[in-house]
Design a protein around this motif. Structure first.
Motif, mmCIF file in Angstrom:
data_model
loop_
_atom_site.group_PDB
_atom_site.id
_atom_site.type_symbol
_atom_site.label_atom_id
_atom_site.label_comp_id
_atom_site.label_asym_id
_atom_site.label_seq_id
_atom_site.Cartn_x
_atom_site.Cartn_y
_atom_site.Cartn_z
ATOM 1 N N ARG A 197 10.326 7.904 3.473
ATOM 2 C CA ARG A 197 9.071 7.136 3.541
ATOM 3 C C ARG A 197 9.308 5.792 2.870
ATOM 4 N NH1 ARG A 197 5.463 10.390 -1.018
ATOM 5 N NH2 ARG A 197 7.033 10.275 -2.632
ATOM 6 N N ARG A 198 8.418 4.851 3.158
ATOM 7 C CA ARG A 198 8.567 3.529 2.547
ATOM 8 C C ARG A 198 8.194 3.598 1.079
ATOM 9 N NH1 ARG A 198 9.939 -0.338 5.778
ATOM 10 N NH2 ARG A 198 9.678 0.017 8.013
ATOM 11 N N GLY A 200 6.411 3.317 -2.193
ATOM 12 C CA GLY A 200 4.991 3.144 -2.483
ATOM 13 C C GLY A 200 4.074 3.906 -1.549
ATOM 14 N N ASP A 201 4.604 4.418 -0.436
ATOM 15 C CA ASP A 201 3.773 5.171 0.505
ATOM 16 C C ASP A 201 3.494 6.565 -0.067
ATOM 17 O OD1 ASP A 201 2.572 6.433 2.624
ATOM 18 O OD2 ASP A 201 3.982 5.678 4.131
ATOM 19 N N PRO A 202 2.213 6.927 -0.263
ATOM 20 C CA PRO A 202 1.924 8.243 -0.840
ATOM 21 C C PRO A 202 2.103 9.384 0.162
ATOM 22 C CG PRO A 202 -0.119 7.070 -0.389
ATOM 23 C CD PRO A 202 0.990 6.127 -0.035
ATOM 24 N N VAL A 203 2.079 9.069 1.446
ATOM 25 C CA VAL A 203 2.170 10.123 2.468
ATOM 26 C C VAL A 203 3.637 10.426 2.771
ATOM 27 C CG1 VAL A 203 1.473 10.814 4.798
ATOM 28 C CG2 VAL A 203 0.039 9.237 3.474
ATOM 29 N N GLY A 205 6.824 11.739 4.942
ATOM 30 C CA GLY A 205 7.222 11.690 6.342
ATOM 31 C C GLY A 205 7.535 13.083 6.880
ATOM 32 N N GLU A 235 13.504 2.793 11.431
ATOM 33 C CA GLU A 235 13.568 1.323 11.460
ATOM 34 C C GLU A 235 13.611 0.798 12.895
ATOM 35 O OE1 GLU A 235 13.344 -0.885 9.079
ATOM 36 O OE2 GLU A 235 13.464 0.402 7.300
#
Ligand code: ADP
Ligand code: MG
Length: 475
Positions: A197-198, A200-203, A205, A235
């Protein structure tokens, strides 16, 4: 990177989870198979009390919730090496619930990783594809052997953390005597779940699961490869499909095996041949009272009792045998050797020598007592740390004790002031030009004089006395 690990750990037990057949590694194919393991009609499973105790012991070692009632379920699927057509496992009510594992990272920091659950289940048999060109043979020795499946929370963030997790889990089980942790023999296997996941993304993948990786090094290689693969897919605008992949050791890549089944595809239901498992509180309390001192507690004690650095302490407690060896060295017969000096010698020269000779602590040519004897000679200024390394080499080669070698070779440190002064005088007289340079401000030459005196005396001069006397002479 988000990683959760599922570890299958073979329970240390003489017989299988639901039958009396033996579990010993390396027996002739199908020599250890009961009618229960072979799925004969009418055969009924009977729970092995030892395996239950081992699961509880492991749960307590992981500071986990012990579930006083748990249920065995049938997990239905077909495999040629699964004679019943189902595996007896635990699904909604496992024997052990939430727990935790503390990781000691190489930079001295720690990380807490959650344990989701630990359940008991049967292992399957083994299909052998390499015994005949046109047939597959089945060996049922492993069928029915007790496994603990230990599932982690998706709390790990790098291959390094995954490696540290496996090492720590293995160490805890070895201390407890509940699994030998031998990955080459398959008694500990790992499935790696990984998603990206990126920052800072809380969700989280979509994850892929890499099945049955059988060494810590391969786990880390698989993570490296798989994370790069997922990044590339994401990406370039693609999506990750939830699937099961395999790690190909020779090619160094993960490959898709099958799309991932959901739990309902296994048609889990409580095994009607087995009653719910109810634990006796006295049994759980008895196991709790008999737990050995585990790595984390030992580490804390080594730090406070012997003044060790956290990293050295964690290296020493990683194996029960090395922790015990260190304590023998530091305690000695009369007690009270210097903890840091002992730790340095055990984790430094001693481990390096074992490594080099391919030996273990059990087969070590130098005993804890002998190493302690060498350390005593350093502590009481009989020899310097430098000379001690030569003495140690000699101990490895001859098996003699340190004091005998020092006597024989005349390595005793020179602490006689007159003798040291004489050696200094000779060096200063022979290097008049350097003395002049030193006096005109070239301080660095001090080390040169020390080196010369050491060389002239075979390194036997007490370093502290040499420093002091040399300073006086040059002043
Ligand atoms: P399954 O039987 O489907 O593999 P489990 O519950 O036994 O399911 O194990 C799932 C594993 O996957 C756990 O270790 C969990 O921490 C991990 N996991 C769950 N979601 C993710 C995710 N998005 N990324 C990485 N790992 C995950
Ligand atoms: Mg899984």
């Amino acid at each position: 990177m988000v990683i959760g690990l599922e570890v299958h750990a073979q329970v240390t037990s003489h017989s299988k989870l639901f039958s009396g057949a033996a579990t010993e590694f390396g027996a002739a194919p199908n020599a250890q198979v009961s009618f229960v393991d072979a799925g004969f009609p009418g055969m009924l499973p009977v729970i092995n009390e030892i395996c239950v105790e081992q699961a509880v012991r492991t749960g307590l070692g992981l500071k986990a919730q012990i579930n006083m009632v748990s249920v065995f379920d049938r997990k239905n699927y077909f495999y040629a090496d699964l004679p019943n057509g189902y595996q007896i496992s635990q699904f909604t009510q496992p024997i052990v619930g939430k727990g935790e594992i503390l990781l000691d990272m190489a930079d001295g920091t720690t990380r807490m990783i959650g344990i989701t659950r630990l359940h008991l289940e049967q292992d399957a048999g083994k299909s052998m594809h390499d015994q005949s060109p046109n047939e597959t043979y089945v060996d049922l020795n492993r069928a029915g052997v007790a496994l603990m499946e230990i599932v982690s929370e998706p709390d790990m963030r790098s291959g390094e953390e995954a490696g540290a997790y496996l090492k720590k889990l293995r160490a805890i089980m070895r201390y407890l005597g509940t699994c030998d942790g031998n990955m080459e023999e398959g008694s500990m296997r790992c499935d790696v779940n990984l998603s990206m996941r990126r920052v800072g993304d809380p969700v989280m993948g979509t994850r892929c699961e890499i099945k049955n990786v059988n060494s810590i090094r391969f786990v880390q290689q698989a993570i490296e490869y798989e994370s790069a693969r997922q990044v590339e897919v994401l990406e370039s605008g693609g999506v990750i499909k939830q699937e099961t992949r395999l790690w190909d050791t020779s090619k160094g890549e993960t490959r898709s095996m099958r799309s991932k089944e959901d739990a309902h595809d296994y048609r889990y239901f409580p095994d009607p041949d087995l009653l719910p498992l109810k634990l006796d509180p006295a049994m759980v309390a008895g196991i709790k009272a008999s737990l050995p001192e585990l790595p984390d507690d030992k580490k804390a004690r080594f730090i406070s009792e012997y003044g060790l650095k956290p990293y050295d302490a964690s290296v020493l407690v990683a194996e029960r045998a090395s922790a015990e060896f260190f304590e023998k060295v530091v305690k000695g017969k009369n007690g009270g050797r210097d903890g840091k000096l002992a730790a340095n010698w055990v984790t430094g020269e001693f481990f390096a020598a074992l490594n080099k000779q391919g030996k273990t602590i059990e087969t070590s040519p130098v005993s804890a007592e002998a190493l302690g004897g060498l350390i005593d000679l350093i502590s009481n200024d009989t020899i310097s740390g430098r000379i001690a390394k030569d003495v140690f080499e000699e101990m490895l080669a001859t098996g003699k004790d340190a004091a005998a070698i020092v006597d024989e070779k005349g390595l005793k440190q020179v602490t006689d002031t007159g003798a040291i002064e004489k050696a200094i005088d000779e060096i200063l007289a022979a290097n008049g030009d350097k003395v002049a340079e030193y006096k005109s401000g070239k301080d660095k030459l001090f080390g040169f004089f020390v080196g010369q005196v050491m060389k002239a005396t075979g390194g036997k001069v007490n370093p502290a006395m040499l420093n002091e006397l040399l300073k006086k002479k040059l002043a």
